[in-house]
Design an enzyme around this catalytic site. Sequence first.
Site, short mmCIF file in Angstrom:
data_model
loop_
_atom_site.label_atom_id
_atom_site.label_comp_id
_atom_site.label_asym_id
_atom_site.label_seq_id
_atom_site.Cartn_x
_atom_site.Cartn_y
_atom_site.Cartn_z
N PHE A 65 0.85 -1.20 0.00
CA PHE A 65 0.00 0.00 0.00
C PHE A 65 0.87 1.24 0.00
O PHE A 65 1.82 1.33 0.78
CB PHE A 65 -0.93 0.01 1.22
CG PHE A 65 -2.06 -0.96 1.08
CD1 PHE A 65 -1.83 -2.32 1.24
CD2 PHE A 65 -3.33 -0.53 0.76
CE1 PHE A 65 -2.85 -3.24 1.08
CE2 PHE A 65 -4.37 -1.44 0.60
CZ PHE A 65 -4.13 -2.79 0.76
N LYS A 69 1.49 10.32 0.81
CA LYS A 69 2.93 10.57 0.65
C LYS A 69 3.77 9.29 0.68
O LYS A 69 4.95 9.33 0.35
CB LYS A 69 3.42 11.52 1.74
CG LYS A 69 2.85 12.93 1.57
CD LYS A 69 3.25 13.81 2.73
CE LYS A 69 2.63 15.21 2.60
NZ LYS A 69 2.71 15.94 3.88
N TYR A 70 3.16 8.19 1.06
CA TYR A 70 3.92 6.93 1.10
C TYR A 70 4.31 6.44 -0.30
O TYR A 70 5.08 5.49 -0.41
CB TYR A 70 3.13 5.85 1.85
CG TYR A 70 3.29 5.92 3.36
CD1 TYR A 70 2.87 7.04 4.07
CD2 TYR A 70 3.87 4.88 4.07
CE1 TYR A 70 3.01 7.12 5.45
CE2 TYR A 70 4.02 4.94 5.46
CZ TYR A 70 3.59 6.05 6.15
OH TYR A 70 3.75 6.11 7.50
N PRO A 178 11.18 -7.51 15.21
CA PRO A 178 12.57 -7.38 15.67
C PRO A 178 12.70 -6.76 17.07
O PRO A 178 13.71 -6.96 17.74
CB PRO A 178 13.21 -6.45 14.63
CG PRO A 178 12.07 -5.68 14.05
CD PRO A 178 10.91 -6.63 14.05
N TYR A 180 10.97 -7.55 19.64
CA TYR A 180 10.51 -8.41 20.73
C TYR A 180 11.04 -9.83 20.71
O TYR A 180 10.60 -10.66 21.48
CB TYR A 180 8.96 -8.42 20.75
CG TYR A 180 8.42 -7.04 20.94
CD1 TYR A 180 8.38 -6.46 22.20
CD2 TYR A 180 8.03 -6.27 19.85
CE1 TYR A 180 7.94 -5.15 22.38
CE2 TYR A 180 7.59 -4.96 20.01
CZ TYR A 180 7.56 -4.41 21.28
OH TYR A 180 7.14 -3.13 21.45
N GLU A 247 -2.09 -5.15 13.55
CA GLU A 247 -1.01 -5.98 14.10
C GLU A 247 -1.51 -6.76 15.33
O GLU A 247 -1.15 -7.92 15.53
CB GLU A 247 0.20 -5.11 14.47
CG GLU A 247 1.44 -5.88 14.82
CD GLU A 247 2.65 -4.98 14.97
OE1 GLU A 247 3.46 -4.89 14.03
OE2 GLU A 247 2.80 -4.35 16.05
C1 2GW Z 1 -1.15 7.10 7.69
C2 2GW Z 1 -1.28 7.70 8.93
C3 2GW Z 1 -0.48 7.28 9.98
C4 2GW Z 1 0.42 6.24 9.75
C5 2GW Z 1 0.55 5.65 8.50
C6 2GW Z 1 -0.23 6.08 7.46
C7 2GW Z 1 -0.10 5.47 6.15
C8 2GW Z 1 0.21 4.10 5.98
C9 2GW Z 1 -0.24 6.26 4.97
O1 2GW Z 1 -0.50 7.50 5.00
N1 2GW Z 1 -0.08 5.68 3.74
C10 2GW Z 1 0.20 4.34 3.61
O2 2GW Z 1 0.36 3.86 2.48
N2 2GW Z 1 0.32 3.55 4.74
C11 2GW Z 1 0.59 2.10 4.54
O3 2GW Z 1 0.44 1.41 5.76
C12 2GW Z 1 2.02 1.83 4.05
O4 2GW Z 1 2.03 0.67 3.25
C13 2GW Z 1 2.74 1.57 5.35
O5 2GW Z 1 3.95 0.86 5.16
C14 2GW Z 1 1.69 0.78 6.12
C15 2GW Z 1 1.87 0.81 7.65
O6 2GW Z 1 2.10 2.14 8.09
P1 2GW Z 1 3.53 2.56 8.68
O7 2GW Z 1 4.57 1.89 7.85
O8 2GW Z 1 3.62 4.04 8.77
O9 2GW Z 1 3.46 2.01 10.11
P2 2GW Z 1 4.63 1.28 10.98
O10 2GW Z 1 5.88 1.13 10.18
O11 2GW Z 1 4.72 1.94 12.30
O12 2GW Z 1 3.88 -0.09 11.08
C16 2GW Z 1 3.71 -1.11 12.01
O13 2GW Z 1 2.56 -0.93 12.82
C17 2GW Z 1 1.32 -0.78 12.12
C18 2GW Z 1 0.23 -0.77 13.14
O14 2GW Z 1 0.17 0.44 13.80
C19 2GW Z 1 1.07 -1.90 11.12
O15 2GW Z 1 0.75 -3.10 11.77
C20 2GW Z 1 2.28 -2.09 10.25
O16 2GW Z 1 2.10 -3.19 9.38
C21 2GW Z 1 3.50 -2.32 11.13
O17 2GW Z 1 4.64 -2.49 10.31
#
Ligand code: 2GW
Length: 297
Positions: A65, A69-70, A178, A180, A247
């Site tokens: 996904f 901005k991602y 990683p 935990y 998660e």
């Molecule tokens: C929007 C608002 C706040 C946080 C993220 C987003 C967002 C996420 C976004 O604006 N656009 C988007 O494409 N994403 C997708 O969701 C993207 O693929 C991203 O890699 C994924 C998870 O968001 P991310 O990478 O910012 O969160 P992490 O790295 O802190 O993720 C861990 O925790 C999450 C639960 O809170 C999920 O379980 C995730 O899979 C975990 O890796």
Amino acid sequence: LLIVGTILLLGYVYFNFFSERLNGRTDVVSVTPWLAPIVWEGTFDPVLVDNIYKPMNLTVATTVFAIGKYVRFLQDFLETAEKHFMVGFHVRYYVFTDRPHDVPSVNLSQGRHLSVIQVPGSNRWQEISARRMEIIQTTIERQIRREADYIFCLDVDSKFHARWGSESLGRLVAVIHPGYYEQTRDRFPYERRPASTAYIPMDEGDYYYGGAMIGGFVEDVYTLTKVCRTRFEEDAGNSIEAAWQEESHLNRYLLDNKPSKVLSPEYLWQDFKAKTKEVKVIRFSGVIKNYADVRPN
Ligand code: 2GW
Ligand code: MN
């Protein structure tokens, strides 16, 4: 003397090289209590594993996904995946984005294909998180089921650094988070409120799995996403959101439905985290992101 020397040298090389491969690792646990492998460098022979899976002519789906901005993470994600992810297999990337025009064009190797699927944008992580499960579920129904054998659902804010190959294939595959893998279960950030359908009591739980990777047979991942989505929505109806969103639901699901293969944190590292001695290879890691830059609010 030369002959004896040569024999001793070959024996030495043989012992050091092959015995390590045959004996695996003694510094990490490489099997779960339900006898699923935990994949660490040194516990498998990449050539042997490839020789088993390559003749099956498999297709591996990868969903990612990139909302808002991602999209900026796509280029590195895709370019490094081309170098390291399931090399020599058919790979189909499914990129879900609200900005299809910002998807970079990356040269794909033969047998690899990318589809861009437009989805609505959102500013709320809760919404993206919930919808991720729903969109994977509906896309499996609509097309992935017919187009692939295995599927990996990955976070886009990541890069590949080394082989992620057929050793990762299995019916239901999860990765140990990683942060935990060295902790005891009472430290895991599971959802602890009984009011949530993701609830896990203090004395239960096997590992803390990372939400950045879910994998397995398409049908097994389909059931997982369906169940997690339903529970997420049920919680929302009761005005409760699990501690770590999907998660947390993933962790609850995997407690009841044990993964048939568990990937070590080599398969989900974090760039801000120094490599530890157990981790011989970092294969995939989350990049350091400036939250103010990438997140909507
Ligand atoms: C929007 C608002 C706040 C946080 C993220 C987003 C967002 C996420 C976004 O604006 N656009 C988007 O494409 N994403 C997708 O969701 C993207 O693929 C991203 O890699 C994924 C998870 O968001 P991310 O990478 O910012 O969160 P992490 O790295 O802190 O993720 C861990 O925790 C999450 C639960 O809170 C999920 O379980 C995730 O899979 C975990 O890796
Ligand atoms: Mn992430």
